[in-house]
Design a protein around this motif. Structure first.
Motif, PDB file in Angstrom:
ATOM      1  N   ASN A 168       0.849  -1.216  -0.135  1.00 50.06           N
ATOM      2  CA  ASN A 168      -0.041  -0.049  -0.080  1.00 50.06           C
ATOM      3  C   ASN A 168       0.855   1.089   0.063  1.00 50.06           C
ATOM      4  O   ASN A 168       0.395   2.331  -0.541  1.00 50.06           O
ATOM      5  N   HIS A 169       1.891   1.343   0.284  1.00 54.29           N
ATOM      6  CA  HIS A 169       3.092   2.398   0.291  1.00 54.29           C
ATOM      7  C   HIS A 169       3.763   2.263  -0.874  1.00 54.29           C
ATOM      8  O   HIS A 169       4.927   3.457  -0.994  1.00 54.29           O
ATOM      9  N   THR A 170       3.845   1.349  -1.532  1.00 58.90           N
ATOM     10  CA  THR A 170       4.855   1.089  -2.917  1.00 58.90           C
ATOM     11  C   THR A 170       4.000   2.144  -3.938  1.00 58.90           C
ATOM     12  O   THR A 170       2.849   2.156  -3.942  1.00 58.90           O
ATOM     13  N   SER A 171       5.053   2.979  -4.728  1.00 58.72           N
ATOM     14  CA  SER A 171       4.637   3.485  -5.691  1.00 58.72           C
ATOM     15  C   SER A 171       5.347   3.326  -7.255  1.00 58.72           C
ATOM     16  O   SER A 171       6.466   2.855  -6.910  1.00 58.72           O
ATOM     17  N   LEU A 172       4.722   3.822  -8.002  1.00 58.96           N
ATOM     18  CA  LEU A 172       5.551   4.061  -9.578  1.00 58.96           C
ATOM     19  C   LEU A 172       5.501   5.159 -10.000  1.00 58.96           C
ATOM     20  O   LEU A 172       4.437   6.100  -9.890  1.00 58.96           O
ATOM     21  N   ASP A 173       6.757   5.784 -10.677  1.00 66.53           N
ATOM     22  CA  ASP A 173       6.724   6.837 -11.252  1.00 66.53           C
ATOM     23  C   ASP A 173       7.025   6.943 -12.540  1.00 66.53           C
ATOM     24  O   ASP A 173       7.545   8.028 -13.194  1.00 66.53           O
ATOM     25  N   ASP A 174       6.683   5.968 -13.315  1.00 69.02           N
ATOM     26  CA  ASP A 174       6.756   5.880 -14.764  1.00 69.02           C
ATOM     27  C   ASP A 174       5.516   5.907 -15.514  1.00 69.02           C
ATOM     28  O   ASP A 174       5.319   5.526 -16.513  1.00 69.02           O
ATOM     29  N   GLY A 175       4.541   6.423 -14.820  1.00 70.70           N
ATOM     30  CA  GLY A 175       3.133   6.518 -15.333  1.00 70.70           C
ATOM     31  C   GLY A 175       2.336   5.424 -15.238  1.00 70.70           C
ATOM     32  O   GLY A 175       1.120   5.318 -15.484  1.00 70.70           O
ATOM     33  N   SER A 176       2.700   4.318 -14.891  1.00 72.35           N
ATOM     34  CA  SER A 176       2.019   2.898 -14.809  1.00 72.35           C
ATOM     35  C   SER A 176       1.100   2.977 -13.447  1.00 72.35           C
ATOM     36  O   SER A 176       1.743   3.851 -12.315  1.00 72.35           O
ATOM     37  N   THR A 177       0.238   2.092 -13.384  1.00 77.52           N
ATOM     38  CA  THR A 177      -0.436   2.077 -12.108  1.00 77.52           C
ATOM     39  C   THR A 177      -0.638   0.624 -11.357  1.00 77.52           C
ATOM     40  O   THR A 177      -1.098   0.509 -10.592  1.00 77.52           O
ATOM     41  N   GLU A 178       0.017  -0.266 -12.483  1.00 75.75           N
ATOM     42  CA  GLU A 178      -0.246  -1.776 -11.642  1.00 75.75           C
ATOM     43  C   GLU A 178       1.426  -2.141 -11.598  1.00 75.75           C
ATOM     44  O   GLU A 178       2.303  -2.153 -12.234  1.00 75.75           O
ATOM     45  N   LEU A 179       1.366  -2.665 -10.212  1.00 72.34           N
ATOM     46  CA  LEU A 179       3.049  -3.426  -9.917  1.00 72.34           C
ATOM     47  C   LEU A 179       3.094  -4.650 -10.456  1.00 72.34           C
ATOM     48  O   LEU A 179       2.098  -5.449 -10.326  1.00 72.34           O
ATOM     49  N   ASN A 180       3.959  -5.037 -11.132  1.00 70.36           N
ATOM     50  CA  ASN A 180       3.936  -6.413 -11.738  1.00 70.36           C
ATOM     51  C   ASN A 180       5.166  -7.073 -11.034  1.00 70.36           C
ATOM     52  O   ASN A 180       6.299  -6.757 -11.053  1.00 70.36           O
ATOM     53  N   LEU A 181       4.804  -8.388 -10.681  1.00 79.10           N
ATOM     54  CA  LEU A 181       5.716  -8.946  -9.998  1.00 79.10           C
ATOM     55  C   LEU A 181       5.488 -10.824 -10.608  1.00 79.10           C
ATOM     56  O   LEU A 181       4.833 -11.108 -11.344  1.00 79.10           O
ATOM     57  N   ILE A 182       6.352 -11.634  -9.858  1.00 82.08           N
ATOM     58  CA  ILE A 182       6.235 -12.960 -10.295  1.00 82.08           C
ATOM     59  C   ILE A 182       5.959 -13.816  -9.405  1.00 82.08           C
ATOM     60  O   ILE A 182       6.693 -13.432  -8.140  1.00 82.08           O
ATOM     61  N   ASN A 183       5.445 -14.965  -9.436  1.00 80.71           N
ATOM     62  CA  ASN A 183       4.918 -15.666  -8.398  1.00 80.71           C
ATOM     63  C   ASN A 183       5.227 -17.328  -8.791  1.00 80.71           C
ATOM     64  O   ASN A 183       5.467 -17.711  -9.857  1.00 80.71           O
ATOM     65  N   SER A 184       5.433 -17.889  -7.649  1.00 83.56           N
ATOM     66  CA  SER A 184       5.106 -19.530  -8.042  1.00 83.56           C
ATOM     67  C   SER A 184       3.702 -20.019  -7.864  1.00 83.56           C
ATOM     68  O   SER A 184       2.725 -19.251  -7.637  1.00 83.56           O
ATOM     69  N   THR A 185       3.499 -21.359  -8.096  1.00 83.43           N
ATOM     70  CA  THR A 185       2.139 -21.570  -8.129  1.00 83.43           C
ATOM     71  C   THR A 185       1.702 -21.397  -6.635  1.00 83.43           C
ATOM     72  O   THR A 185       2.262 -21.788  -5.771  1.00 83.43           O
ATOM     73  N   VAL A 186       0.317 -21.034  -6.587  1.00 84.81           N
ATOM     74  CA  VAL A 186      -0.411 -20.922  -5.432  1.00 84.81           C
ATOM     75  C   VAL A 186      -1.107 -22.273  -4.884  1.00 84.81           C
ATOM     76  O   VAL A 186      -1.594 -22.686  -5.732  1.00 84.81           O
ATOM     77  N   SER A 187      -1.184 -22.391  -3.606  1.00 90.38           N
ATOM     78  CA  SER A 187      -1.947 -23.692  -2.988  1.00 90.38           C
ATOM     79  C   SER A 187      -3.427 -23.445  -2.867  1.00 90.38           C
ATOM     80  O   SER A 187      -4.274 -24.077  -2.910  1.00 90.38           O
ATOM     81  N   SER A 188      -3.561 -22.114  -2.144  1.00 90.76           N
ATOM     82  CA  SER A 188      -5.073 -21.905  -1.419  1.00 90.76           C
ATOM     83  C   SER A 188      -4.904 -20.499  -1.228  1.00 90.76           C
ATOM     84  O   SER A 188      -3.938 -19.906  -0.705  1.00 90.76           O
ATOM     85  N   LEU A 189      -6.063 -19.914  -1.312  1.00 87.12           N
ATOM     86  CA  LEU A 189      -6.499 -18.578  -1.069  1.00 87.12           C
ATOM     87  C   LEU A 189      -7.098 -18.295   0.670  1.00 87.12           C
ATOM     88  O   LEU A 189      -7.449 -17.289   1.027  1.00 87.12           O
ATOM     89  N   ASP A 190      -7.092 -19.470   1.333  1.00 82.85           N
ATOM     90  CA  ASP A 190      -7.693 -19.447   2.423  1.00 82.85           C
ATOM     91  C   ASP A 190      -6.644 -19.384   3.677  1.00 82.85           C
ATOM     92  O   ASP A 190      -5.767 -20.215   3.506  1.00 82.85           O
ATOM     93  N   PRO A 191      -6.526 -18.244   4.322  1.00 81.39           N
ATOM     94  CA  PRO A 191      -5.493 -18.247   5.173  1.00 81.39           C
ATOM     95  C   PRO A 191      -5.095 -19.428   6.265  1.00 81.39           C
ATOM     96  O   PRO A 191      -4.039 -19.406   6.640  1.00 81.39           O
ATOM     97  N   ILE A 192      -6.244 -20.259   6.421  1.00 81.06           N
ATOM     98  CA  ILE A 192      -5.939 -21.291   7.455  1.00 81.06           C
ATOM     99  C   ILE A 192      -5.568 -22.530   6.918  1.00 81.06           C
ATOM    100  O   ILE A 192      -5.013 -23.340   7.290  1.00 81.06           O
ATOM    101  N   GLN A 193      -5.657 -22.458   5.543  1.00 79.85           N
ATOM    102  CA  GLN A 193      -5.188 -23.558   4.874  1.00 79.85           C
ATOM    103  C   GLN A 193      -3.906 -23.600   4.135  1.00 79.85           C
ATOM    104  O   GLN A 193      -3.124 -24.378   3.735  1.00 79.85           O
ATOM    105  N   SER A 194      -3.504 -22.269   3.614  1.00 79.60           N
ATOM    106  CA  SER A 194      -2.272 -21.980   3.116  1.00 79.60           C
ATOM    107  C   SER A 194      -1.169 -22.100   3.921  1.00 79.60           C
ATOM    108  O   SER A 194      -1.195 -21.678   5.164  1.00 79.60           O
TER     109      SER A 194
END
Length: 606
Positions: free
Chosen positions: A129-155
């Motif tokens: 929420n405090h990260t910002s971009l100054d090249d005119g873009s509004t989306e931060l692009n990252l790389i991730n691995s495969t995700v197992s679950s979006l449930d916090p008690i299961q992940s």
């Protein structure tokens, strides 16, 4: 914490606790790899079955863990510390897990990204929420691995945690992965004089679904963590050595529904009662699984029909109070979250965060050099240590630049020693002890770090990192120097000897498969190990699997020898060693009834 009495009491607890200074999110590593493991061996005076009066290393580890659980008080700290070391000895001597290295966490980013440097608890703890971009873009692009679950008690893995951490929040947090505890959803906490009862006053906040945050939500979410069959970390809230919240159990030892020690006082106040004093209680509450969700939102505990099923909650729906709300998750391809305009703090600078899910080194390197990622890690197979130009800052982090990349760019660099351990683990049902020990004999840690991993870490002689060794730095050094498997050598002769004693020879070898992350560097490690074992009595085959597949195969007991890693979420030896309790490694019970490492260690004694 804003409550001064709470601060002083916590400081007292820290001063008398076994824990050290830092912590990070718990679980297995995705991306460049990690997870759990175990092991032990003999031949050096501490193996199994060497005398009528000796117990096996399996029993030694189980006894040690039982002593830890049965002695949770502050006055028992020395006893617990001795037991932690006994567990490490059992793991080493049975060689059920061979630690490889403690990770150097590195991050690279372009000048157009304004982002805070992260700490020893890992970049996956950083909310953007405090990260910002100054090249005119509004989306931060990252790389991730495969995700197992979006449930916090299961992940339980880091790849899932980086997304969950943008959407869900906890009472307290380690901002940017730096080991300085701060409020997140708590406004005030009061701790009773006996250090057992915590009274939390929570902030006013709104969920992404529009519901107002209430104290009942915490009780419900924590009940899910304790009671749901989908919970992977029930021991974190119930177990001695963890939060150890007061609760009732039935005749089978299962938690009685709605019996955990949480009492709602009013909409914004609730009490938590512990069974025993726990020095790291507030630190444990930083773990992802303790975040609130609206009361009754999911259908998987007694008394609630749920607005969504748990399966939907794990794959399609997220509903937290964090600075970003869920947009899309296409398994194996991408995930995205978008800014939550009604966030209880200043809304995020970014409009969205996008993760491209890529696991193989070559496409990751291509993605980076095509300037598609704003912040990224560099695969070791493309990493050059001489490209770093950095100085140490006041948090012992190396900060500077790295370059050039293949595209000619020079980017920002951060290197942080992380509380983590990468390792090779074995399933005892599929890998005899002699085989495990032979692998240890031919593994040259120094060569491995410098030749294969390009110096990106330090040699690991124990699962617990030296920075949180339970009996101190000098004792750790003694433990490291007692490594019984020809340290920093390729001792083919010792490997042949231990294998021959077990009946395995070059002409009649034991056949086993090493499964690694889908990662060129870990595959190089596998090829190196295979070559070293050639002719010793082991016929090693090599396989690789995406992270989520590796985890599911481990849970199914469908691995023999595998690479994984572990990152500490808080600085306590118990948070890591719990996975070695032999009874907790039974893959017939994982993940529903056990959450240890995929070792089937009890099979060693059968």
């Amino acid at each position: 914490m804003p409550d001064n009495s709470g601060v002083s009491r916590r400081s007292f607890l820290k001063a008398t606790s076994a824990g050290a200074a830092t912590a990070a999110v718990a679980g297995c590593f995705g991306g460049d790899g990690d997870d759990d493991g175990n092991g032990n061996g003999n031949g050096n005076g501490n193996g199994n079955g060497n005398g009528d009066d000796e117990i096996s290393n399996v029993q030694k580890a189980q006894d040690a863990w039982d002593r830890i659980v049965d002695n949770p008080g502050p006055e028992d700290e020395d006893l617990r510390n001795e037991a932690y070391v006994e567990m490490e000895e059992a793991v080493r001597d049975d060689m059920i897990l061979m630690p490889l290295y403690h990770n150097l966490n590195e991050r690279f980013w372009y000048d157009h990204v304004d982002v805070e440097p992260t700490g020893a608890l890992g970049g996956h703890r950083q909310q953007h929420n405090h990260t910002s971009l100054d090249d005119g873009s509004t989306e931060l692009n990252l790389i991730n691995s495969t995700v197992s679950s979006l449930d916090p008690i299961q992940s339980t893995d880091t790849a899932s945690a980086v997304i969950i951490n943008q959407v869900y929040e906890n009472l307290v947090d380690y901002p940017d992965g730096i080991a300085e505890l701060e409020n997140q959803l708590v406004e005030e906490v009061d701790i009773s004089d006996d250090l057992l009862t915590y009274t939390f006053t929570i902030k006013e906040a709104t969920y992404h679904g529009g519901e107002e945050l209430t104290a009942d939500d915490f009780k419900y979410a924590w009940r899910r963590l304790a009671e749901s069959p989908n919970s992977q970390r029930a021991n974190f809230i119930l177990g001695s050595g963890f939060l150890g919240i007061d609760h009732e159990t039935d005749e089978d030892g299962a938690v009685v529904p709605d019996s955990i020690g949480v009492e709602v006082i009013d909409d914004r106040t609730f009490e938590m009662t512990l069974a025993e004093v726990e020095a790291a209680a507030l630190d444990i509450l930083t773990y992802d699984s303790f975040g609130p969700v609206p009361e009754g939102f999911v259908d998987d505990i007694e008394g609630y029909d749920g607005e969504v099923t748990q399966e939907e909650f794990a794959t399609e729906v997220m509903n937290g109070t964090g600075p970003f709300e869920f947009d899309v998750w296409d398994p194996g391809t991408e995930a995205r979250v978008t800014r939550f305009e009604d966030y209880h703090e200043e809304p995020a600078n970014l409009e969205s965060i996008h993760w491209q899910i890529i696991e193989d080194d070559e496409p990751i390197w291509t993605y980076i050099n095509e300037r598609n990622a704003d912040i990224f890690g560099i695969p070791t197979s493309y990493y050059e240590q001489d490209n770093i130009d950095a100085d140490e800052d006041d948090l012992n982090r190396d900060v500077g630049t790295y370059g050039p990349l293949e595209n000619g760019d020079t980017v920002n660099y951060l290197g942080v020693a992380e509380l983590s351990t990468f390792y090779v683990a074995f399933n005892a049902s599929n890998a005899p002890r002699a085989v495990r020990q032979a692998v240890a004999y031919v593994t040259d840690h120094e060569e491995l770090i410098n030749l294969v991993f390009q110096g990106r870490g330090e040699e690991a002689w124990s699962f617990t990192p030296p920075g949180i060794w339970p009996t101190g730095a000098d004792a750790y050094q003694e433990f490291a120097e007692s490594w019984p498997y020809s340290p920093n050598q390729t001792d083919t002769g010792a490997a042949q000897e231990v294998l021959a004693e077990a009946g395995y020879t070059e002409d009649d070898p034991f056949e086993i498969t090493l499964t690694t992350y889908a990662d060129d560097t870990f595959q190089e490690f596998a090829r190196l190990t295979r070559d070293k074992l050639d002719g010793t009595g082991i016929d090693l085959s090599i396989d690789e699997a995406e992270f989520s597949t590796l985890i599911s195969r481990g849970e199914d007991g469908d691995l023999a020898m595998y690479t994984l890693g572990w990152i500490w979420s808080w600085a306590d030896p118990a948070y890591g060693l719990f996975g070695f309790e032999p009874a907790n490694t039974n893959t017939d019970l994982i993940p529903e009834e056990a959450d240890g490492y995929y070792l089937d260690w009890e099979a060693e004694d059968e």
